[in-house]
Write a protein that holds these residues in place. Structure first.
Motif, PDB file in Angstrom:
ATOM      1  N   GLU A 149      67.346  11.859  25.387  1.00 26.89           N
ATOM      2  CA  GLU A 149      68.784  11.914  25.648  1.00 26.89           C
ATOM      3  C   GLU A 149      69.350  13.323  25.663  1.00 26.89           C
ATOM      4  OE1 GLU A 149      68.332  11.407  21.115  1.00 26.89           O
ATOM      5  OE2 GLU A 149      67.253  10.920  22.966  1.00 26.89           O
ATOM      6  N   MET A 150      68.537  14.353  25.656  1.00 26.95           N
ATOM      7  CA  MET A 150      69.039  15.718  25.565  1.00 26.95           C
ATOM      8  C   MET A 150      69.978  16.045  26.728  1.00 26.95           C
ATOM      9  SD  MET A 150      65.899  17.981  24.048  1.00 26.95           S
ATOM     10  CE  MET A 150      67.010  19.325  23.675  1.00 26.95           C
ATOM     11  N   GLN A 151      71.078  16.736  26.363  1.00 23.84           N
ATOM     12  CA  GLN A 151      72.093  17.105  27.344  1.00 23.84           C
ATOM     13  C   GLN A 151      72.054  18.610  27.605  1.00 23.84           C
ATOM     14  OE1 GLN A 151      74.583  14.678  28.789  1.00 23.84           O
ATOM     15  NE2 GLN A 151      72.697  13.609  28.177  1.00 23.84           N
ATOM     16  N   ALA A 152      72.363  18.981  28.847  1.00 20.20           N
ATOM     17  CA  ALA A 152      72.436  20.396  29.216  1.00 20.20           C
ATOM     18  C   ALA A 152      73.758  20.994  28.741  1.00 20.20           C
ATOM     19  CB  ALA A 152      72.304  20.547  30.723  1.00 20.20           C
ATOM     20  N   GLY A 155      76.628  20.413  31.012  1.00 20.51           N
ATOM     21  CA  GLY A 155      76.952  19.029  31.307  1.00 20.51           C
ATOM     22  C   GLY A 155      75.805  18.261  31.932  1.00 20.51           C
ATOM     23  N   GLY A 156      75.755  16.966  31.671  1.00 15.05           N
ATOM     24  CA  GLY A 156      74.725  16.108  32.231  1.00 15.05           C
ATOM     25  C   GLY A 156      73.417  16.186  31.476  1.00 15.05           C
ATOM     26  N   SER A 157      72.419  15.439  31.959  1.00  8.20           N
ATOM     27  CA  SER A 157      71.099  15.425  31.328  1.00  8.20           C
ATOM     28  C   SER A 157      70.425  16.783  31.448  1.00  8.20           C
ATOM     29  CB  SER A 157      70.218  14.360  31.987  1.00  8.20           C
ATOM     30  OG  SER A 157      68.892  14.433  31.492  1.00  8.20           O
ATOM     31  N   ALA A 158      69.604  17.105  30.427  1.00 10.64           N
ATOM     32  CA  ALA A 158      68.814  18.336  30.475  1.00 10.64           C
ATOM     33  C   ALA A 158      67.515  18.141  31.245  1.00 10.64           C
ATOM     34  CB  ALA A 158      68.512  18.814  29.057  1.00 10.64           C
ATOM     35  N   SER A 166      56.694  13.094  40.447  1.00 15.27           N
ATOM     36  CA  SER A 166      56.916  12.014  39.471  1.00 15.27           C
ATOM     37  C   SER A 166      57.039  12.580  38.056  1.00 15.27           C
ATOM     38  CB  SER A 166      55.792  10.978  39.531  1.00 15.27           C
ATOM     39  OG  SER A 166      55.810  10.316  40.777  1.00 15.27           O
ATOM     40  N   GLN A 167      57.781  13.699  37.972  1.00 16.52           N
ATOM     41  CA  GLN A 167      57.991  14.372  36.694  1.00 16.52           C
ATOM     42  C   GLN A 167      59.426  14.870  36.591  1.00 16.52           C
ATOM     43  OE1 GLN A 167      54.791  17.426  36.739  1.00 16.52           O
ATOM     44  NE2 GLN A 167      54.162  16.527  34.776  1.00 16.52           N
ATOM     45  N   TYR A 168      59.822  15.119  35.346  1.00 17.78           N
ATOM     46  CA  TYR A 168      61.092  15.768  35.058  1.00 17.78           C
ATOM     47  C   TYR A 168      60.815  17.209  34.617  1.00 17.78           C
ATOM     48  CZ  TYR A 168      63.596  11.263  34.843  1.00 17.78           C
ATOM     49  OH  TYR A 168      64.178  10.052  35.124  1.00 17.78           O
ATOM     50  N   TYR A 169      61.683  18.143  35.035  1.00 19.94           N
ATOM     51  CA  TYR A 169      61.640  19.466  34.418  1.00 19.94           C
ATOM     52  C   TYR A 169      62.860  19.624  33.519  1.00 19.94           C
ATOM     53  CZ  TYR A 169      64.977  21.298  37.955  1.00 19.94           C
ATOM     54  OH  TYR A 169      66.069  21.531  38.767  1.00 19.94           O
ATOM     55  N   PHE A 170      62.705  20.489  32.516  1.00 21.07           N
ATOM     56  CA  PHE A 170      63.723  20.678  31.487  1.00 21.07           C
ATOM     57  C   PHE A 170      64.599  21.875  31.817  1.00 21.07           C
ATOM     58  CE2 PHE A 170      65.021  22.326  27.234  1.00 21.07           C
ATOM     59  CZ  PHE A 170      65.734  21.205  26.799  1.00 21.07           C
ATOM     60  N   HIS A 171      65.909  21.714  31.672  1.00 24.09           N
ATOM     61  CA  HIS A 171      66.841  22.832  31.884  1.00 24.09           C
ATOM     62  C   HIS A 171      67.958  22.737  30.847  1.00 24.09           C
ATOM     63  CE1 HIS A 171      69.997  20.302  33.852  1.00 24.09           C
ATOM     64  NE2 HIS A 171      68.938  19.584  34.215  1.00 24.09           N
ATOM     65  N   GLN A 172      68.069  23.762  30.012  1.00 23.21           N
ATOM     66  CA  GLN A 172      69.112  23.760  28.984  1.00 23.21           C
ATOM     67  C   GLN A 172      70.490  24.070  29.552  1.00 23.21           C
ATOM     68  OE1 GLN A 172      68.057  25.418  25.023  1.00 23.21           O
ATOM     69  NE2 GLN A 172      66.214  26.142  26.045  1.00 23.21           N
ATOM     70  N   PHE A 173      70.508  24.660  30.750  1.00 23.47           N
ATOM     71  CA  PHE A 173      71.780  25.064  31.334  1.00 23.47           C
ATOM     72  C   PHE A 173      71.946  24.366  32.688  1.00 23.47           C
ATOM     73  CE2 PHE A 173      70.539  28.145  28.174  1.00 23.47           C
ATOM     74  CZ  PHE A 173      71.702  28.217  27.415  1.00 23.47           C
ATOM     75  N   SER A 174      72.172  25.098  33.754  1.00 26.34           N
ATOM     76  CA  SER A 174      72.351  24.471  35.065  1.00 26.34           C
ATOM     77  C   SER A 174      71.049  23.835  35.544  1.00 26.34           C
ATOM     78  CB  SER A 174      72.813  25.526  36.080  1.00 26.34           C
ATOM     79  OG  SER A 174      72.648  25.075  37.400  1.00 26.34           O
TER      80      SER A 174
END
Length: 547
Positions: A149-152, A155-158, A166-174
């Motif tokens: 559930e981490m949020q950037a 705003g929005g999901s991180a 078929s993967q997600y990448y992580f972004h703490q900001f935009s």
């Protein structure tokens, strides 16, 4: 045995303790070619102004090549200059020109993430087997079901879904700022080689953006202060910074005093100093966002400042600042940007520059620039725009949202520098990328340099005092009038002398009696009278000195 030569060497090694640093937000400082955007040649044209002010170093907000999704904090090439600012040759000219005036250039490096247009990320998207794929933080998953559930921060999901992998990448900001994977030693090696390249170009140091987030562990919901953070920083310092006599500043929103001692350990194992922000949360509702405003408490503020002044004494080093590119203008925040504009601006300057640490002056602070009150459509900051949309969707009233934006938007600090009362405040012959504050006809550099009682002249004098009196660098801090709701007063003491700093943080007169031993002290600077009559006027402040 300590000799004169070893003392001199030590002083030279720690030059940044005696320095005053000026931060430039290049996009808004000075436009040289009429495109409405500040640039490196514009900065070069104002080097004599900076030298006259007396500063020792200039910290440049990011000028590396970038798509500008987050105003340059999304870097696509660490070893090139964004065309909007000029060329690499312009940067070399700036470093040389500043150096001739005794001014060092500090680069802003973003090592937590890159732009999604960086060649590393473009390669990472080509497949899981690509060697650059592991330069970033990826997790398997299903579309619409992010790993957690981490949020950037913006705003929005991180987590951002990439269907081809078929993967997600992580972004703490935009979403356009994918986080680098510092667990990968090859990522760290590439970063070190880039920093060494800039060191060879002659830069005087680096400010490390959100450096406390590089050791993230998103599976454990950890972003700041991860378990390997100081291990990574010590390796970074050993492989780069310690090979030159640089100033290094770690931005650490999550730092407390104990962590700050690690960041700024006098042995040089990490950074020269820390940028911490505890005092900047004093007028924010506890546990909420920066947009959720709360009244300013001077008593609580003094407690925070005392904690940092005493906690790092002799075992660390702090940055002193009221403003930067992410923060609102200080006179609109804790001073009075109306009737007592000049008086409160000087008061805040005196309070800050009397403390231990390296002072930072953000462009325009030295002339008392204030917040703006634009219409929503006139804002340019991605954080501001996203917050407006989210809060409107969540039922906040537009009036409350705009009140928060007027108080806290990062664009408050990003309006063009006010050089004179001419077209566009002398910033540009073209149309500025963001509106000029309409008060530029009354508040500008030209007007202030001609007025010996101006905010500018106050800052210039404070810089001179710091260079003349060692107590500003070395003195031990002691808080006075601890529970007074309007007075902030403290002493600094060392073998070479003592100072007493006093300030009235209000528009009302306040009683303040000097300790008897200070009544015949020399006044080094004041913004009204001597401060010796038992009453301080509106926003009155000064610094006394004695042996």
């Amino acid at each position: 045995m300590t000799t004169a030569s070893t003392v001199t060497a030590a002083l030279e090694k720690d030059w940044w303790k005696r320095a005053v640093i000026y931060q430039i937000y290049p996009r808004s400082f000075k436009d040289s070619d009429g495109d409405g955007i500040g640039d490196l040649q514009g900065i070069i044209s104002r080097l004599d102004y900076l030298a006259d002010l007396g500063i020792d170093a200039v910290w440049l907000s990011p000028v590396c090549r970038s798509p500008q999704d987050d105003n340059g904090y999304d870097i696509s090439d660490y070893q090139d200059i964004d065309p909007m600012f000029g060329t690499l040759a312009d940067m070399e000219e700036l470093i040389a020109g500043a150096g001739k005036r005794g001014i060092k250039i500090i680069l802003d490096l973003v090592l937590n993430h890159t732009s999604d247009e960086h060649v590393w990320f473009r390669e990472a998207l080509k497949g899981r087997d690509n060697p650059y794929h592991d330069y970033y933080v990826w997790r398997d998953g299903a579309q619409g079901q992010p790993p957690n559930e981490m949020q950037a921060a913006f705003g929005g999901s991180a987590w951002e879904w990439v269907p081809e992998l078929s993967q997600y990448y992580f972004h703490q900001f935009s979403v356009k700022q994918p986080d680098l994977n510092w667990e990968n030693p090859q990522v760290r090696r590439e970063i070190y080689e880039m920093i060494l390249w800039w060191m060879k170009k002659g830069v005087g140091g680096f400010r490390l953006d959100v450096i406390d987030q590089i050791a993230k562990e998103p599976d454990r919901l950890i972003t700041g202060n991860g378990p390997r953070l100081h291990e990574f920083i010590r390796e970074l310092s050993r492989e780069t910074f310690r090979k030159g006599n640089l100033i290094t500043v770690g931005e650490a929103w999550g730092a407390d005093v104990e962590r700050a001692k690690l960041y700024s350990n006098p042995d040089g194992s990490e950074f020269s100093m820390v940028f911490q922000f505890e005092h900047m949360g004093i007028d924010q509702q506890e546990g909420k966002e920066k947009w959720d405003l709360a009244p300013f408490s001077l008593v609580k503020f003094k407690e925070i400042m005392e904690k940092w002044q005493t906690g790092l004494y002799g075992c660390g080093w702090n940055s002193l600042f009221w403003e930067n590119h992410d923060l609102p203008r200080i006179i609109s925040r804790w001073g009075d940007d109306g009737e007592y504009r000049s008086q409160s601006a000087k008061m805040l300057a005196i309070v800050l520059h009397g403390m231990q640490g390296t002072p930072y002056i953000y462009q325009g602070e030295e002339i008392g620039m204030k917040n703006v009150q634009y219409e929503y459509g006139e804002y340019r900051d991605i954080e501001t725009i996203n917050m407006y949309k989210e809060r409107l969707a969540n039922g906040f009233s537009e009036g409350d949202i705009m009140d928060s934006i007027h108080a806290r938007s990062r664009d408050n600090a990003r309006t063009p520098m006010q050089w004179n009362d001419g077209v566009n405040a002398g910033f540009s012959d073209g149309t500025p990328w963001i509106k000029v504050n309409p008060d530029y006809t009354e508040v500008n550099v030209k007007q202030q340099m001609e007025d010996e009682n101006s905010v500018y002249c106050c800052y210039k004098k404070l810089i001179g005092l710091r260079k003349k009196y060692p107590v500003f660098v070395d003195g031990k801090f002691e808080l006075l009038a601890r529970d007074h709701e309007r007075i902030f007063a403290y002493t600094r003491s060392c073998e070479s002398g003592k100072i007493l700093v006093y300030a009235n943080f209000s528009s009302e007169e306040a009683a303040f009696s000097l300790p008897e031993k200070w009544r015949d002290a020399e006044t080094l600077i004041c913004n009204e009278s001597s401060g010796k009559n038992g009453m301080l006027g509106a926003y009155e402040a000064g610094i006394l000195y004695r042996q």
